[in-house]
Design a protein around this motif. Structure first.
Motif, short mmCIF file in Angstrom:
data_model
loop_
_atom_site.label_atom_id
_atom_site.label_comp_id
_atom_site.label_asym_id
_atom_site.label_seq_id
_atom_site.Cartn_x
_atom_site.Cartn_y
_atom_site.Cartn_z
N LYS A 246 -7.39 63.08 21.51
CA LYS A 246 -8.68 63.65 21.12
C LYS A 246 -8.54 64.54 19.89
O LYS A 246 -9.37 64.51 18.98
CB LYS A 246 -9.25 64.44 22.30
CG LYS A 246 -10.64 64.93 22.11
CD LYS A 246 -11.12 65.63 23.38
CE LYS A 246 -12.54 66.10 23.25
NZ LYS A 246 -12.99 66.79 24.46
N VAL A 247 -7.46 65.32 19.85
CA VAL A 247 -7.21 66.20 18.70
C VAL A 247 -6.97 65.38 17.45
O VAL A 247 -7.48 65.71 16.37
CB VAL A 247 -6.01 67.13 19.00
CG1 VAL A 247 -5.64 67.94 17.78
CG2 VAL A 247 -6.32 68.05 20.17
N ARG A 248 -6.23 64.30 17.57
CA ARG A 248 -5.97 63.44 16.40
C ARG A 248 -7.26 62.80 15.90
O ARG A 248 -7.46 62.66 14.68
CB ARG A 248 -4.95 62.36 16.77
CG ARG A 248 -3.55 62.83 16.64
CD ARG A 248 -2.65 61.69 16.16
NE ARG A 248 -1.42 62.25 15.69
CZ ARG A 248 -0.29 62.28 16.39
NH1 ARG A 248 -0.25 61.77 17.60
NH2 ARG A 248 0.80 62.78 15.88
N ILE A 249 -8.13 62.44 16.80
CA ILE A 249 -9.42 61.86 16.39
C ILE A 249 -10.22 62.88 15.59
O ILE A 249 -10.83 62.56 14.57
CB ILE A 249 -10.22 61.35 17.62
CG1 ILE A 249 -9.52 60.13 18.21
CG2 ILE A 249 -11.66 61.02 17.26
CD1 ILE A 249 -10.06 59.68 19.55
N ILE A 250 -10.19 64.13 16.04
CA ILE A 250 -10.90 65.20 15.32
C ILE A 250 -10.33 65.36 13.92
O ILE A 250 -11.07 65.46 12.94
CB ILE A 250 -10.85 66.52 16.12
CG1 ILE A 250 -11.69 66.38 17.38
CG2 ILE A 250 -11.32 67.69 15.26
CD1 ILE A 250 -11.51 67.49 18.39
N TYR A 251 -8.99 65.37 13.80
CA TYR A 251 -8.38 65.49 12.47
C TYR A 251 -8.71 64.28 11.60
O TYR A 251 -8.95 64.41 10.41
CB TYR A 251 -6.86 65.66 12.58
CG TYR A 251 -6.44 67.06 12.94
CD1 TYR A 251 -6.72 68.14 12.11
CD2 TYR A 251 -5.77 67.32 14.13
CE1 TYR A 251 -6.35 69.43 12.44
CE2 TYR A 251 -5.39 68.61 14.47
CZ TYR A 251 -5.69 69.65 13.62
OH TYR A 251 -5.32 70.93 13.95
N PHE A 252 -8.73 63.10 12.19
CA PHE A 252 -9.06 61.88 11.48
C PHE A 252 -10.47 61.97 10.88
O PHE A 252 -10.68 61.69 9.70
CB PHE A 252 -8.94 60.67 12.42
CG PHE A 252 -9.14 59.35 11.76
CD1 PHE A 252 -8.12 58.78 11.01
CD2 PHE A 252 -10.33 58.66 11.87
CE1 PHE A 252 -8.28 57.54 10.40
CE2 PHE A 252 -10.51 57.43 11.27
CZ PHE A 252 -9.49 56.87 10.53
N ILE A 253 -11.42 62.41 11.69
CA ILE A 253 -12.80 62.57 11.23
C ILE A 253 -12.86 63.64 10.14
O ILE A 253 -13.55 63.47 9.12
CB ILE A 253 -13.73 62.90 12.41
CG1 ILE A 253 -13.83 61.68 13.34
CG2 ILE A 253 -15.11 63.33 11.92
CD1 ILE A 253 -14.47 61.98 14.68
N LEU A 254 -12.15 64.72 10.34
CA LEU A 254 -12.11 65.80 9.37
C LEU A 254 -11.55 65.32 8.02
O LEU A 254 -12.11 65.63 6.97
CB LEU A 254 -11.25 66.95 9.91
CG LEU A 254 -11.22 68.26 9.16
CD1 LEU A 254 -12.62 68.85 9.03
CD2 LEU A 254 -10.32 69.24 9.88
N ILE A 255 -10.49 64.54 8.07
CA ILE A 255 -9.88 64.01 6.84
C ILE A 255 -10.89 63.16 6.07
O ILE A 255 -11.08 63.33 4.86
CB ILE A 255 -8.61 63.20 7.17
CG1 ILE A 255 -7.49 64.15 7.63
CG2 ILE A 255 -8.16 62.37 5.97
CD1 ILE A 255 -6.35 63.45 8.34
N PHE A 256 -11.60 62.26 6.77
CA PHE A 256 -12.55 61.41 6.08
C PHE A 256 -13.77 62.18 5.60
O PHE A 256 -14.34 61.85 4.55
CB PHE A 256 -12.93 60.20 6.94
CG PHE A 256 -11.93 59.09 6.79
CD1 PHE A 256 -12.01 58.21 5.73
CD2 PHE A 256 -10.87 58.98 7.67
CE1 PHE A 256 -11.07 57.22 5.56
CE2 PHE A 256 -9.92 57.99 7.51
CZ PHE A 256 -10.01 57.11 6.45
#
Length: 128
Positions: free
Chosen positions: A3-13
């Protein structure tokens, strides 16, 4: 963790989107895009090294940003051909500027502070 990685992924994009937009709007200074680029680098490193201490992420991100900027002093034909592409220009840049070093430093500091604040807030939440 996923879940944390998904948040960072969205943040990066989201940061990539803001960075691209910043280059299209003439009244936004160019250094804003450089700051956003370095923030993106910070969060990419954090995405990859999810459990690593934020101080290490700070150093790795800053070193990566500096390497990319100093690599612009290298002017071989093969890398200049890459820099002529849109992707190459966005990732590798075109020419060395000391102002970019300053912008990258500011961006990584901002990202680090935001990460530290997030950790502090999460720490408080866990204690309650």
């Amino acid at each position: 963790m996923k879940k944390v990685r998904i948040i960072y992924f969205i943040l990066i994009f989201g940061i990539v989107f803001l960075g691209l937009i910043s280059r299209q709007i003439s009244f936004i200074p160019l250094f804003i895009g450089d700051i956003l680029w370095s923030i993106m680098i910070f969060f990419i490193v954090k995405f990859i090294l999810i459990k690593v201490d934020v101080r290490y992420i700070f150093l790795v991100s800053l070193i990566l940003c500096y390497i990319v900027e100093f690599s612009q002093l290298y002017q071989a034909e093969w890398i200049n051909n890459i820099r002529k592409t849109i992707f190459g220009r966005l990732v590798l840049g075109q020419g060395f500027l000391w102002n970019d070093i300053f912008s990258y430093t500011i961006g990584v500091i901002v990202a680090t502070l935001s990460e530290l604040i997030k950790q502090k807030l999460c720490g408080i939440r866990r204690e309650v």
